[in-house]
Design an enzyme around this catalytic site. Structure first.
Site, mmCIF file in Angstrom:
data_model
loop_
_atom_site.group_PDB
_atom_site.id
_atom_site.type_symbol
_atom_site.label_atom_id
_atom_site.label_comp_id
_atom_site.label_asym_id
_atom_site.label_seq_id
_atom_site.Cartn_x
_atom_site.Cartn_y
_atom_site.Cartn_z
ATOM 1 N N GLY A 192 0.815 -1.199 0.000
ATOM 2 C CA GLY A 192 0.000 0.000 0.000
ATOM 3 C C GLY A 192 0.844 1.242 0.000
ATOM 4 O O GLY A 192 2.044 1.210 -0.300
ATOM 5 N N TYR A 226 1.826 2.997 2.473
ATOM 6 C CA TYR A 226 2.801 3.169 3.550
ATOM 7 C C TYR A 226 3.233 1.862 4.188
ATOM 8 O O TYR A 226 3.794 1.851 5.284
ATOM 9 C CB TYR A 226 2.247 4.122 4.619
ATOM 10 C CG TYR A 226 1.162 3.539 5.503
ATOM 11 C CD1 TYR A 226 1.387 3.305 6.854
ATOM 12 C CD2 TYR A 226 -0.091 3.247 4.998
ATOM 13 C CE1 TYR A 226 0.415 2.774 7.671
ATOM 14 C CE2 TYR A 226 -1.081 2.726 5.815
ATOM 15 C CZ TYR A 226 -0.826 2.501 7.144
ATOM 16 O OH TYR A 226 -1.818 1.988 7.951
ATOM 17 N N LYS A 235 2.398 -7.156 8.502
ATOM 18 C CA LYS A 235 2.496 -5.865 7.817
ATOM 19 C C LYS A 235 3.692 -5.092 8.358
ATOM 20 O O LYS A 235 3.822 -4.880 9.567
ATOM 21 C CB LYS A 235 1.222 -5.045 8.016
ATOM 22 C CG LYS A 235 1.244 -3.692 7.294
ATOM 23 C CD LYS A 235 0.018 -2.846 7.636
ATOM 24 C CE LYS A 235 -1.229 -3.397 7.019
ATOM 25 N NZ LYS A 235 -2.373 -2.453 7.186
ATOM 26 N N ASP A 292 -12.337 4.828 5.888
ATOM 27 C CA ASP A 292 -11.817 4.417 4.585
ATOM 28 C C ASP A 292 -12.407 3.074 4.166
ATOM 29 O O ASP A 292 -11.711 2.196 3.669
ATOM 30 C CB ASP A 292 -10.292 4.339 4.614
ATOM 31 C CG ASP A 292 -9.681 4.308 3.206
ATOM 32 O OD1 ASP A 292 -10.367 4.736 2.247
ATOM 33 O OD2 ASP A 292 -8.533 3.858 3.055
#
Length: 432
Positions: free
Chosen positions: A99, A101, A119, A248
């Site tokens: 993604g 970041y 992640k 989001d």
């Protein structure tokens, strides 16, 4: 199906739509990509973890680390007598997503053989730290689990050859407090290219991809659609009851688990979320973040997320409510985004993202040769009537149609809140 930029936005307190458009700095939508040569060196490395008795009551403990792995090795002394070094806990297998970041890997828990998602977020800029902390605060503040919200197993902070497991509200951790300070001050105080700072999130792995991939790779199935509608409504109701506004919601951020044999949705990616408890009595978020001990109250707080005003205009274009474009909104913005998702899912309305070239679910308004997000179009013309369903041969029931109209109302007060939505969604999907 049209070609358009489906962008993710984050900007502080806009005063007008024109000013917002001038100031916006677009971030690429999350997209799964093939493994690149420069990340192949990450593969096969071992992520090791440290268990410390009670992080909230212990001293700030840092231990040496080897390269990008959490390799724990320290000298014995009295202050560390209660600590225990664990054997290698996770093996990174492959990159499964990237993604704006962070990078997501598929990994294996060495002890159980269970697959997990890891992640890796580099805290090399204040805006990245803010996104990482927002995700950590949201997931760590949940006292209970929900089957439709992705589960956080642990979060580890890595810096200057040291690694430390983060715990929610750990006021004794210097590293944790420095992360908060970085986010609040907007200063690059947490490292440099030679000594990077990372946060590692270990979460449940969803092998079914995201909602885009799942829906568009299969024939329409009314039973699956109804199940997904109920699951999404239940997840958003759970989050709002726990004082979390996602901000989001979109098909990219809804993952699919198939461990039980039938698809189970998991709302994920809380980088733009807001935990509405502990932000002060004024009810405005502005540039505030929760303090080191702040965060959600596990649903026991007195905050009403439908009356808690937020002013950071953020989200992804096609799913942003009209009031979000103006920068003055509440949790009802999540209801609007969910309405766009469900509408697009039911009628398979898609566009091609100009940057990733992916076909994505998303409803829009056609204006001449251009397509415009529904929220932006309603902001420009509040009296515009949405034609639901769009397709003449649609099998959408009257109950679902009325519910979508209410979810996409221009005035947020005319939309159901998350608890009301869950009840109505159960009713219309059972009756349909």
């Amino acid at each position: 199906m049209d070609v358009c930029n489906g962008r993710r936005r984050m900007i502080r307190t806009p005063r007008s739509l024109r000013a917002y458009k001038r100031l916006i700095e677009a971030q690429n939508s999350n997209a799964n990509i093939k493994t690149k040569p420069e990340v192949k060196r990450e593969m096969g490395k071992v992520l090791r973890g440290l268990t410390v008795g009670n992080n909230k009551n212990s001293k700030d403990i840092d231990v040496p680390m080897e390269e990008d792995c959490f390799y724990m090795n320290f000298c014995k002394n009295e202050s560390l007598a209660h600590a225990m070094v664990m054997a290698p806990r996770y093996s990174l297998l492959r990159e499964v997503g990237r993604g704006s970041y962070g990078i997501v890997f598929e990994a294996i828990a060495r002890r159980t053989g269970a697959r997990v998602a890891v992640k890796k977020l580099q805290c090399n800029a204040p805006e990245n730290v803010e996104l990482a902390l927002a995700e950590f605060w949201a997931l760590a503040s949940l006292e209970k689990k929900h089957e439709n919200v992705v589960q956080l197993e642990e979060c580890v902070l890595q810096r200057n050859g040291m690694a430390q497991k983060m715990s929610h509200g750990n006021k004794r951790s210097k590293q944790y407090l420095r992360l908060v300070e970085t986010s609040l001050k907007g200063e690059r105080i947490l490292g440099c290219p030679e000594e990077p700072c990372y946060l590692w999130f270990v979460m449940e792995f969803c092998e079914g991809g995201d909602l885009n991939q799942y829906i568009l790779s299969r024939r329409p199935d009314p039973r699956t659609n109804k199940s997904f509608m109920r699951q999404l409504s239940s997840a958003v109701a759970f989050l709002h009851n726990n004082n979390i506004v996602h901000r989001d919601l979109k098909p990219d951020n809804i993952l699919i688990s198939q461990k039980s044999g039938s698809p189970v949705l998991k709302v994920a990616d809380f980088g733009l979320s807001k935990v509405c408890a502990g932000l002060g009595a004024c009810g405005k978020d502005g540039d505030e973040c929760p303090t080191a001990g702040g965060g959600g109250s596990g649903g026991n707080g007195t905050v009403n997320v439908n009356k808690f005003w937020l002013s950071s205009a953020c989200g992804s274009d096609f799913f942003m409510a009209p009031e979000v474009w103006e920068g003055h909104y509440t949790a009802k913005a999540d209801i609007f985004a969910l309405g766009i998702i469900i509408w697009a899912m039911l009628e398979r309305i898609t566009f091609i993202d100009a940057e990733s070239r992916r076909e994505l679910l998303g409803t829009y308004i056609r204006q001449g040769s251009e397509i415009v997000p529904v929220g932006e179009a309603l902001l420009e013309n509040p009296k515009m009537v949405l034609h639901i369903p769009q397709k003449t041969r649609s099998t959408m029931s009257e109950g679902v149609k009325r519910l979508l109209q209410d979810m996409l109302a221009v005035n947020p007060q005319d939309r159901p809140d998350a608890s009301q939505l869950k009840v109505r969604m159960d009713q219309v999907t059972c009756a349909a």
